[in-house]
Write a protein that holds these residues in place. Structure first.
Motif, mmCIF file in Angstrom:
data_model
loop_
_atom_site.group_PDB
_atom_site.id
_atom_site.type_symbol
_atom_site.label_atom_id
_atom_site.label_comp_id
_atom_site.label_asym_id
_atom_site.label_seq_id
_atom_site.Cartn_x
_atom_site.Cartn_y
_atom_site.Cartn_z
ATOM 1 N N GLY A 26 22.691 29.407 -45.626
ATOM 2 C CA GLY A 26 22.256 28.318 -44.768
ATOM 3 C C GLY A 26 21.537 28.750 -43.513
ATOM 4 N N LYS A 27 21.224 30.030 -43.382
ATOM 5 C CA LYS A 27 20.595 30.524 -42.168
ATOM 6 C C LYS A 27 19.133 30.903 -42.392
ATOM 7 C CE LYS A 27 24.866 32.151 -40.022
ATOM 8 N NZ LYS A 27 25.595 33.302 -39.453
ATOM 9 N N ILE A 28 18.345 30.675 -41.352
ATOM 10 C CA ILE A 28 16.944 31.067 -41.317
ATOM 11 C C ILE A 28 16.804 32.194 -40.301
ATOM 12 C CG2 ILE A 28 14.579 30.312 -40.823
ATOM 13 C CD1 ILE A 28 15.523 27.438 -41.486
ATOM 14 N N HIS A 29 16.302 33.328 -40.734
ATOM 15 C CA HIS A 29 16.170 34.489 -39.859
ATOM 16 C C HIS A 29 14.702 34.819 -39.610
ATOM 17 C CE1 HIS A 29 20.391 36.458 -40.633
ATOM 18 N NE2 HIS A 29 20.447 35.314 -39.966
ATOM 19 N N ILE A 30 14.422 35.292 -38.384
ATOM 20 C CA ILE A 30 13.108 35.836 -38.038
ATOM 21 C C ILE A 30 13.290 37.303 -37.671
ATOM 22 C CG2 ILE A 30 11.210 35.803 -36.374
ATOM 23 C CD1 ILE A 30 11.043 33.540 -38.275
ATOM 24 N N TYR A 31 12.462 38.165 -38.259
ATOM 25 C CA TYR A 31 12.459 39.598 -37.959
ATOM 26 C C TYR A 31 11.085 39.979 -37.422
ATOM 27 C CZ TYR A 31 16.541 39.613 -41.089
ATOM 28 O OH TYR A 31 17.750 39.351 -41.691
ATOM 29 N N ASP A 32 11.058 40.992 -36.588
ATOM 30 C CA ASP A 32 9.804 41.518 -36.041
ATOM 31 C C ASP A 32 9.467 42.808 -36.775
ATOM 32 O OD1 ASP A 32 7.644 42.319 -34.611
ATOM 33 O OD2 ASP A 32 8.652 42.429 -32.663
ATOM 34 N N LEU A 33 8.389 42.784 -37.551
ATOM 35 C CA LEU A 33 8.029 43.959 -38.355
ATOM 36 C C LEU A 33 7.577 45.126 -37.487
ATOM 37 C CD1 LEU A 33 8.098 44.662 -41.344
ATOM 38 C CD2 LEU A 33 5.702 43.975 -41.512
ATOM 39 N N ALA A 34 7.319 44.866 -36.208
ATOM 40 C CA ALA A 34 6.980 45.954 -35.294
ATOM 41 C C ALA A 34 8.178 46.870 -35.048
ATOM 42 C CB ALA A 34 6.484 45.392 -33.962
ATOM 43 N N SER A 35 9.370 46.433 -35.466
ATOM 44 C CA SER A 35 10.569 47.271 -35.345
ATOM 45 C C SER A 35 10.537 48.467 -36.285
ATOM 46 C CB SER A 35 11.822 46.432 -35.630
ATOM 47 O OG SER A 35 11.925 45.337 -34.746
ATOM 48 N N LEU A 36 9.605 48.440 -37.236
ATOM 49 C CA LEU A 36 9.469 49.534 -38.183
ATOM 50 C C LEU A 36 8.487 50.565 -37.624
ATOM 51 C CD1 LEU A 36 10.343 50.362 -41.134
ATOM 52 C CD2 LEU A 36 8.137 49.421 -41.853
#
Length: 424
Positions: free
Chosen positions: A343-353
């Motif tokens: 039930g969760k929507i997540h946002i990730y920052d690909l600049a973390s790679l």
């Protein structure tokens, strides 16, 4: 099922049924005639959005809309991502299976369901426009190859290409025997791939509206995706991901540790090269490094974590970042959005790679930079729509905005080829 609905489906053009709320009625005017045949032009440089919208569908028939933004975080000299709810309501009478937003600042949202209807929404006004009732089976996938075209796939074994101005059906592509599970349009917009229950991979010529190639996979393909450059593609089935060259020759078979539900290609933010994002039963979004050498097998280099159940869908968007007074250069990143059965929507920052993170490095764990909890809704699909751009913000006249958008769409229609439209 009402007879009127069956009658509408038998039409060569998809009827757009007006919504009960009395929103805008879409006409069934014939496709524009007399335009000269035009070749696909090189895509112009696109101004990156400074904000975004997330739309997610669920098994419980609910459609969730979130407004996303990014701002400077003065505390750590970084960036702060935020998600705020915009709307929540039941959009269909059955499970929502696919959602798609038109690109390049387009205003359309399309949602597909097990109720066999494609609903069209004006995303800017947050209004339902009507329903496309051309398919005779559950809608399995929707995709806007351009802001003026919508491609749909269904359990009835067909794909449909709609013109997103008058919503006529430009082409109905038939060839699969049984459910179509997934489609992918090449970056050139000239061809598309599809996989289905018949264990077949098919290639379609979108300019001429007919099949151009097919091959037996020996198993049911569930998801198909082109690489960012269109130089290769993958087909996912259960926990395996097959990597193909453009001539449909199998290069590699990746065996993922758990059952896969979704895959997506992305360019690196730091460094160069493609990444393959894989969402699965293991509650993670695994990041595979795609080597430049086609003989080398892709390997996992990082994992986006935080979900407590299977990852069902993933979408990405390039986003402009705000600049501080210390920096004058234009900054950008790629955000990764995942939805899960938790039930969760997540946002990730690909600049973390990091740029230098390769296959030999220890697997990096990346946490979400923003989260929204639907409180137990079983999310099934997601799309990201572009918000405002810096260029868009600088315009002061609403009429000028509309005129610019109409001119851009006219150019795009010509680029897509009037040959297809005139044959419809």
């Amino acid at each position: 099922m009402p007879n009127s609905k069956r009658t509408e489906r038998s039409s060569k053009k998809a009827r757009v049924v007006s919504s009960t709320q009395g929103d805008l009625h879409l006409s069934q005017s014939p496709a524009t005639k007399g335009k000269e045949k035009a070749k696909l032009s090189t895509k112009p440089e696109i101004t990156l959005p400074t904000s975004f919208k997330i739309i997610a569908g669920s098994y419980e028939k609910l459609l969730y809309g979130l407004d996303g933004s990014v701002s400077l975080n003065e505390d750590n000299d970084g960036y702060k991502f935020e998600l705020k709810p915009s709307f929540i309501f039941p959009a269909h009478v059955s499970c929502i299976k696919s959602v798609a937003a038109s690109p390049n600042g387009g205003k359309w949202l399309a949602t597909g369901s097990a109720d066999e209807v494609i609903k069209v929404w004006d995303l800017r006004r947050k209004k339902e426009v009507g329903g496309l009732m051309h398919h005779e089976g559950s809608i399995t996938q929707l995709h806007f190859p351009s802001r003026s075209h919508l491609l749909s796939a269904s359990e009835d074994g067909s794909l449909c290409l709609f013109h997103a101005r008058d919503w006529v059906v430009l082409r109905t592509l038939k060839g699969h025997k049984g459910r179509v599970n997934s489609t992918a349009v090449h970056p050139s917009n000239k061809v598309a791939l599809s996989v289905g229950k018949d264990n077949t991979l098919r290639m379609w010529d979108l300019m001429r509206g007919k099949g151009s190639a097919s091959t037996k996979l020996g198993k049911e393909g569930e998801v198909v995706r082109w690489s960012t450059t269109g130089s290769s593609f993958v087909v996912q089935s259960q926990n395996t991901i097959d990597v193909f060259s453009t001539d449909m020759v199998l290069r590699h078979t990746i065996t993922h540790p758990s059952r896969v539900h979704t895959v997506q290609f992305s360019r690196r933010v730091n460094g160069s090269g493609d990444l393959l994002l894989v969402g699965a039963e293991d509650k993670k979004l695994s990041i595979y490094d795609i080597p430049d050498d086609p003989d080398k097998i892709p390997t996992i280099i990082a994992e986006m974590v935080g979900h407590s159940n299977r990852v069902k869908a993933v979408e990405i968007l390039r986003l402009a970042l705000p600049t501080s007074t210390k920096a004058n250069e234009t900054l950008s990143t790629t955000i990764v959005c995942t939805v899960s059965s938790d039930g969760k929507i997540h946002i990730y920052d690909l600049a973390s790679l990091p740029a230098d993170l390769g296959a030999a490095s220890e697997t990096l764990q990346i946490s979400p930079v923003a989260e929204y909890d639907t409180k137990g809704t079983r999310l099934t699909c997601v799309t990201i729509a572009e918000g405002e751009t810096a260029e868009h913000d600088s315009r002061v006249n609403g009429k000028r905005k509309r005129d610019d958008e109409e001119n851009e769409q006219d150019d795009e229609d010509e680029a897509w080829g009037s040959e297809t439209k005139n044959k419809a």
